[in-house]
Write an enzyme that holds these catalytic residues in place. Structure first.
Site, mmCIF file in Angstrom:
data_model
loop_
_atom_site.group_PDB
_atom_site.id
_atom_site.type_symbol
_atom_site.label_atom_id
_atom_site.label_comp_id
_atom_site.label_asym_id
_atom_site.label_seq_id
_atom_site.Cartn_x
_atom_site.Cartn_y
_atom_site.Cartn_z
ATOM 1 N N LYS A 79 0.845 -1.209 0.000
ATOM 2 C CA LYS A 79 0.000 0.000 0.000
ATOM 3 C C LYS A 79 0.874 1.249 0.000
ATOM 4 O O LYS A 79 0.619 2.194 -0.747
ATOM 5 C CB LYS A 79 -0.930 0.014 1.230
ATOM 6 N N GLN A 135 -4.270 -1.106 9.900
ATOM 7 C CA GLN A 135 -4.286 -2.442 9.309
ATOM 8 C C GLN A 135 -4.881 -3.449 10.293
ATOM 9 O O GLN A 135 -4.532 -3.479 11.473
ATOM 10 C CB GLN A 135 -2.844 -2.856 8.913
ATOM 11 N N ASP A 166 -10.927 3.203 4.569
ATOM 12 C CA ASP A 166 -11.234 1.767 4.535
ATOM 13 C C ASP A 166 -12.734 1.512 4.448
ATOM 14 O O ASP A 166 -13.161 0.416 4.087
ATOM 15 C CB ASP A 166 -10.720 1.100 5.821
HETATM 16 N N1 GUN Z 1 -6.845 -6.408 6.544
HETATM 17 C C1 GUN Z 1 -7.206 -7.125 5.461
HETATM 18 N N2 GUN Z 1 -7.740 -6.317 4.502
HETATM 19 C C2 GUN Z 1 -7.719 -5.066 5.012
HETATM 20 C C3 GUN Z 1 -8.123 -3.799 4.507
HETATM 21 O O1 GUN Z 1 -8.645 -3.655 3.393
HETATM 22 N N3 GUN Z 1 -7.917 -2.740 5.331
HETATM 23 C C4 GUN Z 1 -7.373 -2.874 6.566
HETATM 24 N N4 GUN Z 1 -7.216 -1.782 7.310
HETATM 25 N N5 GUN Z 1 -6.990 -4.038 7.072
HETATM 26 C C5 GUN Z 1 -7.162 -5.120 6.298
#
Ligand code: GUN
Length: 289
Positions: free
Chosen positions: A52, A96, A119
């Site tokens: 990311k 995350q 998110d």
């Molecule tokens: N863990 C797995 N997928 C995601 C996501 O799209 N965002 C976040 N913050 N954590 C995750």
């Protein structure tokens, strides 16, 4: 034999769009910035977060990387989120998941300012999504919709079967698919569904988001169905350098024989998640000016 959906190329187009909108904002003196918070060192999370951050920089955005020890307290994390909420140079906040077990995820997600909730996990974002109001749409479900749209896979009147009811994928995706502009008939299957095949065999669009490698076998798929595989599972592989390889929720080789379309793992939905995140960050920054 199914057409293999090239998520990487489609994601590339979305990333270009994010980059050009970023360039326009920079001309106005605003650089979109996402704060990426990772607590602990779960290997899959480290790899997602790194990808990311790299994508943000490639699109010309700023990535504020915050790595915390797994032992960080809930109060410390909440204080950090509050300070990021107040920081006008930060447009989006991504914590995350999963968080270490001693931290209540709900409390942390709810602490994020909905205006920075790129998110789309905050209850306000979830409510807006269900009501069909504007708001941030979670990146993976939004990526799945973008793949269907790009491949011109008809959704109106189609029966979409979603396997999995997670807050990150299954639930929001099911709610998006029933929106008027998508107009699918949706069935959601989960661990309590019993005979999964009974439902999946009725799917025109089958979305596998259970997190179980190889769960969907060819006998569970209707001839000509479009199969979107959201699973990213690490399975042991001694021939691989890292000792594992990625496998989807669908048994790719046999399902591909029967489906009309299929997403590979890796290279299908995964790259779309990141691309849609970039677009949400740009939107957050655009909303701030
Ligand atoms: N863990 C797995 N997928 C995601 C996501 O799209 N965002 C976040 N913050 N954590 C995750």
């Amino acid at each position: 034999m199914a057409i293999i959906i090239d998520g990487k190329t489609i994601a590339g187009k979305k990333r270009e769009e994010a980059a050009s909108r970023t360039a326009a904002l920079k001309k106005k003196g605003v650089t979109p910035c996402l704060a990426v918070v990772l607590a602990g060192e779960d290997p899959a999370s480290v790899s997602y977060v790194t990808a990311k951050e790299k994508a943000l920089l490639e699109a010309g955005m700023e990535s504020r990387d915050i790595r915390l020890p797994a032992a960080v307290s809930e109060e410390e994390l909440l204080a950090l989120v509050n300070s990021l909420n107040r920081d006008v140079s930060v447009h989006g906040i991504l914590v995350q998941l999963p968080l270490p077990a001693h931290i209540r995820e709900d409390r942390v997600i709810t602490a994020i300012d909905p205006a920075k909730d790129v998110d789309g996990f905050h209850p306000v974002s979830v409510g807006n999504l269900i009501l069909g109001r504007p708001g941030f749409i979670p990146c993976t479900p939004n990526g799945v919709l973008a793949l269907l749209e790009e491949m011109r896979i008809p959704t109106a009147g189609a029966h979409a079967v979603v396997v999995g009811r997670s807050n990150i994928v299954g639930r929001p995706l099911a709610n998006l698919l029933v929106r008027k502009e998508i107009n699918a008939t949706v069935t959601v299957c989960h661990t309590g569904s019993g005979d999964l095949g009974l439902y999946t065999r009725q799917a025109d669009i089958l979305i596998a988001a259970a997190g179980k490698p190889g769960l969907i076998t060819a006998d569970m798929v209707k001839e000509g169905a479009a199969v979107i595989d959201v699973g990213v599972n690490r399975v042991p592989d001694t021939s691989a350098k890292k000792g594992f390889r990625l496998k989807g929720d669908a048994d790719f080789d046999t399902v591909a024989e029967k489906a009309s379309y299929i997403t590979p793992v890796p290279g299908g939905v995964g790259p779309m998640t990141i691309a849609m995140l970039l677009l949400n960050v740009v939107s957050a920054a655009e909303n701030s000016v």
